[in-house]
Design a protein around this motif. Structure first.
Motif, PDB file in Angstrom:
ATOM      1  N   LEU A  63       0.755  -1.264  -0.315  1.00 26.30           N
ATOM      2  CA  LEU A  63      -0.458   0.017   0.152  1.00 26.30           C
ATOM      3  C   LEU A  63       0.948   1.276  -0.290  1.00 26.30           C
ATOM      4  CD1 LEU A  63      -2.779  -1.297   2.560  1.00 26.30           C
ATOM      5  CD2 LEU A  63      -3.193  -0.507   0.499  1.00 26.30           C
ATOM      6  N   ALA A  64       1.809   1.246   0.728  1.00 23.98           N
ATOM      7  CA  ALA A  64       2.858   2.670   0.997  1.00 23.98           C
ATOM      8  C   ALA A  64       3.851   2.794  -0.323  1.00 23.98           C
ATOM      9  CB  ALA A  64       3.521   2.554   2.071  1.00 23.98           C
ATOM     10  N   GLN A  65       3.710   1.905  -0.962  1.00 18.12           N
ATOM     11  CA  GLN A  65       4.700   1.773  -2.391  1.00 18.12           C
ATOM     12  C   GLN A  65       3.236   1.887  -3.653  1.00 18.12           C
ATOM     13  OE1 GLN A  65       7.374   0.983  -3.072  1.00 18.12           O
ATOM     14  NE2 GLN A  65       8.179   0.916  -5.221  1.00 18.12           N
ATOM     15  N   GLN A  66       2.488   2.175  -3.027  1.00 17.91           N
ATOM     16  CA  GLN A  66       1.289   2.141  -4.606  1.00 17.91           C
ATOM     17  C   GLN A  66       1.130   3.567  -3.758  1.00 17.91           C
ATOM     18  OE1 GLN A  66      -3.129   1.128  -3.200  1.00 17.91           O
ATOM     19  NE2 GLN A  66      -3.206   0.444  -5.720  1.00 17.91           N
ATOM     20  N   ARG A  67       0.595   4.056  -2.705  1.00 17.72           N
ATOM     21  CA  ARG A  67       0.877   5.787  -2.555  1.00 17.72           C
ATOM     22  C   ARG A  67       2.000   6.257  -3.235  1.00 17.72           C
ATOM     23  NH1 ARG A  67      -1.744   3.380   1.970  1.00 17.72           N
ATOM     24  NH2 ARG A  67       0.465   3.541   3.142  1.00 17.72           N
ATOM     25  N   LYS A  68       3.500   5.651  -3.426  1.00 19.45           N
ATOM     26  CA  LYS A  68       4.617   6.312  -3.453  1.00 19.45           C
ATOM     27  C   LYS A  68       4.304   6.286  -5.388  1.00 19.45           C
ATOM     28  CE  LYS A  68       8.843   6.439  -3.670  1.00 19.45           C
ATOM     29  NZ  LYS A  68      10.321   5.180  -3.140  1.00 19.45           N
ATOM     30  N   GLY A  69       3.744   5.621  -5.557  1.00 15.22           N
ATOM     31  CA  GLY A  69       4.371   5.491  -7.214  1.00 15.22           C
ATOM     32  C   GLY A  69       3.063   6.453  -7.620  1.00 15.22           C
ATOM     33  N   MET A  70       1.250   6.460  -6.288  1.00 22.92           N
ATOM     34  CA  MET A  70       0.457   7.578  -7.508  1.00 22.92           C
ATOM     35  C   MET A  70       1.275   9.012  -6.558  1.00 22.92           C
ATOM     36  SD  MET A  70      -2.699   5.072  -5.824  1.00 22.92           S
ATOM     37  CE  MET A  70      -4.007   6.436  -6.303  1.00 22.92           C
ATOM     38  N   ALA A  71       1.243   8.931  -5.878  1.00 22.62           N
ATOM     39  CA  ALA A  71       1.993  11.127  -5.552  1.00 22.62           C
ATOM     40  C   ALA A  71       3.040  11.190  -6.291  1.00 22.62           C
ATOM     41  CB  ALA A  71       2.887  10.707  -4.370  1.00 22.62           C
ATOM     42  N   THR A  72       4.173   9.879  -7.218  1.00 16.39           N
ATOM     43  CA  THR A  72       4.719  10.563  -7.999  1.00 16.39           C
ATOM     44  C   THR A  72       4.334  10.724  -9.823  1.00 16.39           C
ATOM     45  OG1 THR A  72       6.599   8.764  -7.151  1.00 16.39           O
ATOM     46  CG2 THR A  72       6.824   9.674  -9.945  1.00 16.39           C
ATOM     47  N   THR A  73       3.382   9.973  -9.803  1.00 21.60           N
ATOM     48  CA  THR A  73       2.228   9.885 -10.850  1.00 21.60           C
ATOM     49  C   THR A  73       1.729  11.737 -11.721  1.00 21.60           C
ATOM     50  OG1 THR A  73       2.673   7.815 -11.036  1.00 21.60           O
ATOM     51  CG2 THR A  73       0.358   9.355 -12.422  1.00 21.60           C
ATOM     52  N   SER A  74       0.669  11.894 -10.078  1.00 15.51           N
ATOM     53  CA  SER A  74      -0.127  13.105  -9.988  1.00 15.51           C
ATOM     54  C   SER A  74       1.182  14.033 -10.482  1.00 15.51           C
ATOM     55  CB  SER A  74      -0.564  13.041  -8.478  1.00 15.51           C
ATOM     56  OG  SER A  74      -1.295  11.738  -8.339  1.00 15.51           O
ATOM     57  N   ALA A  75       2.177  14.192  -9.584  1.00 20.61           N
ATOM     58  CA  ALA A  75       3.269  15.115  -9.423  1.00 20.61           C
ATOM     59  C   ALA A  75       3.555  15.163 -11.343  1.00 20.61           C
ATOM     60  CB  ALA A  75       4.415  14.930  -8.703  1.00 20.61           C
ATOM     61  N   HIS A  76       4.307  14.232 -11.428  1.00 23.54           N
ATOM     62  CA  HIS A  76       4.665  14.948 -12.752  1.00 23.54           C
ATOM     63  C   HIS A  76       3.293  14.792 -13.733  1.00 23.54           C
ATOM     64  CE1 HIS A  76       6.025  13.022 -16.751  1.00 23.54           C
ATOM     65  NE2 HIS A  76       4.793  12.314 -17.012  1.00 23.54           N
ATOM     66  N   TYR A  77       2.026  14.689 -14.010  1.00 24.15           N
ATOM     67  CA  TYR A  77       1.540  15.312 -14.604  1.00 24.15           C
ATOM     68  C   TYR A  77       0.727  16.297 -14.346  1.00 24.15           C
ATOM     69  CZ  TYR A  77       0.554  10.889 -17.641  1.00 24.15           C
ATOM     70  OH  TYR A  77       0.966  10.272 -18.001  1.00 24.15           O
TER      71      TYR A  77
END
Length: 89
Positions: A63-77
């Motif tokens: 779950l932590a890895q998923q949240r981290k990935g979602m935050a990175t993707t959001s920041a990119h966009y």
């Protein structure tokens, strides 16, 4: 080969449906789940009523890895949206 169920919250999905959704074979999904178990991102449990099935549950680390990935993707966009378009200049 046993049936593999993926559990996310209250959602169960059989291996063949997971494979079809990903456009890969059931074997590929099994290999992927094996790697996720090795990385402790998911845990594998025996199905309580079907001896041929396995339940996969995402771990806290997953779950932590998923949240981290979602935050990175959001920041990119967000960066892309805020960047001026060369067409507007």
């Amino acid at each position: 080969m046993s049936t593999l169920e993926v559990k996310t919250g209250q959602v169960h999905q059989l291996l063949d449906k997971t494979a079809a959704a990903l456009g890969v074979t059931g074997r590929r999904v099994t290999v992927l789940v094996d790697a996720l178990v090795d990385d402790r991102l998911v845990a594998r449990y025996a199905h309580p009523t079907d001896g041929r099935s396995t339940i996969i549950v995402i771990t806290e680390a997953g779950l932590a890895q998923q949240r981290k990935g979602m935050a990175t993707t959001s920041a990119h966009y967000l960066r892309r949206i805020r960047r001026p378009s060369p067409l507007r200049e």
